[in-house]
Structures are given as C-alpha cells and as structure tokens.
Design an enzyme around this catalytic site. Sequence first.
Site, short mmCIF file in Angstrom:
data_model
loop_
_atom_site.label_atom_id
_atom_site.label_comp_id
_atom_site.label_asym_id
_atom_site.label_seq_id
_atom_site.Cartn_x
_atom_site.Cartn_y
_atom_site.Cartn_z
N ASN A 55 -16.32 28.26 -23.04
CA ASN A 55 -15.19 28.66 -23.01
C ASN A 55 -15.09 29.47 -21.65
O ASN A 55 -15.95 30.11 -21.16
CB ASN A 55 -14.86 29.75 -24.13
CG ASN A 55 -15.70 30.67 -24.70
OD1 ASN A 55 -17.10 30.69 -24.02
ND2 ASN A 55 -15.39 31.92 -24.95
N GLU A 57 -12.26 32.32 -20.26
CA GLU A 57 -11.02 33.08 -20.48
C GLU A 57 -10.43 33.59 -19.20
O GLU A 57 -10.79 33.32 -18.03
CB GLU A 57 -11.85 34.37 -21.37
CG GLU A 57 -12.08 34.24 -22.71
CD GLU A 57 -12.31 35.14 -23.77
OE1 GLU A 57 -12.88 36.23 -23.03
OE2 GLU A 57 -12.80 34.79 -24.59
N CYS A 66 -11.01 26.96 -24.40
CA CYS A 66 -12.27 26.69 -25.26
C CYS A 66 -13.14 25.86 -24.73
O CYS A 66 -13.01 24.98 -23.94
CB CYS A 66 -11.68 26.26 -26.71
SG CYS A 66 -10.71 27.49 -27.41
N GLU A 68 -14.80 23.68 -26.40
CA GLU A 68 -14.44 21.95 -26.46
C GLU A 68 -13.78 21.32 -25.44
O GLU A 68 -13.80 20.30 -24.89
CB GLU A 68 -13.94 21.78 -27.81
CG GLU A 68 -14.63 22.32 -29.07
CD GLU A 68 -14.33 23.80 -29.39
OE1 GLU A 68 -14.41 24.45 -28.45
OE2 GLU A 68 -14.61 24.15 -30.51
N CYS A 99 -10.48 25.20 -32.94
CA CYS A 99 -9.32 25.69 -32.94
C CYS A 99 -8.34 24.56 -32.99
O CYS A 99 -8.65 23.54 -32.90
CB CYS A 99 -8.87 26.77 -32.14
SG CYS A 99 -8.48 25.95 -30.36
N CYS A 102 -7.72 22.67 -29.79
CA CYS A 102 -8.86 21.71 -29.76
C CYS A 102 -8.92 20.61 -30.40
O CYS A 102 -8.83 19.18 -30.11
CB CYS A 102 -9.97 22.41 -29.59
SG CYS A 102 -10.43 23.54 -28.30
N1 THU Z 1 -13.15 29.54 -28.64
C1 THU Z 1 -14.00 28.42 -28.28
O1 THU Z 1 -14.33 28.32 -27.17
N2 THU Z 1 -14.16 27.33 -29.18
C2 THU Z 1 -13.85 27.60 -30.31
O2 THU Z 1 -14.14 26.76 -31.26
C3 THU Z 1 -13.22 28.77 -31.01
C4 THU Z 1 -12.81 29.87 -29.76
C5 THU Z 1 -13.09 30.58 -27.73
C6 THU Z 1 -11.95 31.06 -27.21
C7 THU Z 1 -12.00 32.40 -26.68
O3 THU Z 1 -12.43 32.39 -25.37
C8 THU Z 1 -13.16 32.93 -27.75
O4 THU Z 1 -13.60 31.84 -28.23
C9 THU Z 1 -12.54 33.76 -28.85
O5 THU Z 1 -11.39 33.39 -29.48
#
Ligand code: THU
Length: 144
Positions: A55, A57, A66, A68, A99, A102
């Site tokens: 991920n 940010e 994310c 994925e 999520c 994704c």
């Molecule tokens: N996140 C992911 O990378 N994958 C997921 O399946 C769920 C959430 C990340 C997004 C964000 O950077 C952090 O987790 C908190 O939501």
Amino acid sequence: MVLPMTEASALSHKQIEDLITESLTARQNSYSPYSKFRVGAALQTVDGRVYQGCNVENAAYGGAVCAERTAFVKAISDGHRRFVAIAVSCDYNNFITPCGICRQFMNEFGKSLEIFFVNDDRTYKRAILEDLLPYAFGPEDHHD
Ligand code: THU
C-alpha cells in the site's frame, strides 16, 4: 465466502507457501505513515510470475493505493492480463480481505481469481473473487 480448506486450489502447496512469503516480503516496503497499517500482496500470473505490491498512502488521504492494486498495476503494465491467485498480508494478527475498490479492480481481470488472506503466523483463509463480489459489473457488461 471463505472456502473450506478441503476445496482444492489451482496452486500447489509450494506455490501457496511461496506466494505467502512474497506477500509478507512485499509488506516491508509499505508506505503507510498515516494509517501505520502495512499491507503486502503477491500476485501470481498464469505463466507463474509473481508480482509484489504494497500500500502507498498520500498526505491527501484519498490518494492512497492498496497493496492489491499496486501488484495488479505492476503486472498489467508489464503486459500480463491473466492471473491465478493473490495473497494479501497485513501487520495485525488477523486476516484482511480486499476493499471494495480492489475487488472491482481485480474483477476486470477474471472473477475466478483465488485470494489468500494471510495471517502473521502464515496461516491463511482462501476465497474466490466472485464470492467476494457477487453480481459484479464487469467487462462483459459493456456492449457496443
Ligand atoms: N489496505 C490495503 O492495502 N489493502 C487492503 O486489503 C485493505 C486496506 C490499505 C489501504 C491503507 O493504506 C491502509 O491499508 C489502511 O486502510
């Protein structure tokens, strides 16, 4: 819907273990200063290549990507279109599922994708994308 472990995977035991390892490795590169929630993904193509993603940010929170989707974008931009499985691991001692964004993103490239939700101790649960996103709107719904 989480599949029972007795249900056969398209992957061998070794491929599953390797994919789990790669998802845990991918997590180390997570850029998550805001949530402090590190996520790693490992995506396997039909020809056996594995793409890692984490991920990423952003100070404008909505810009976060994310793990994925990072893995998918890396693979697709390298010319891959067909995938068999993705493993996803996070920092907490828990299984996380992709999520909604994704799920929709991955659905574009095949609803039978296997998804492994990996715990810190390498235990996992498994599901098929179609079960996580029933009645999905997808590429087949586009008509000329
Ligand atoms: N996140 C992911 O990378 N994958 C997921 O399946 C769920 C959430 C990340 C997004 C964000 O950077 C952090 O987790 C908190 O939501």
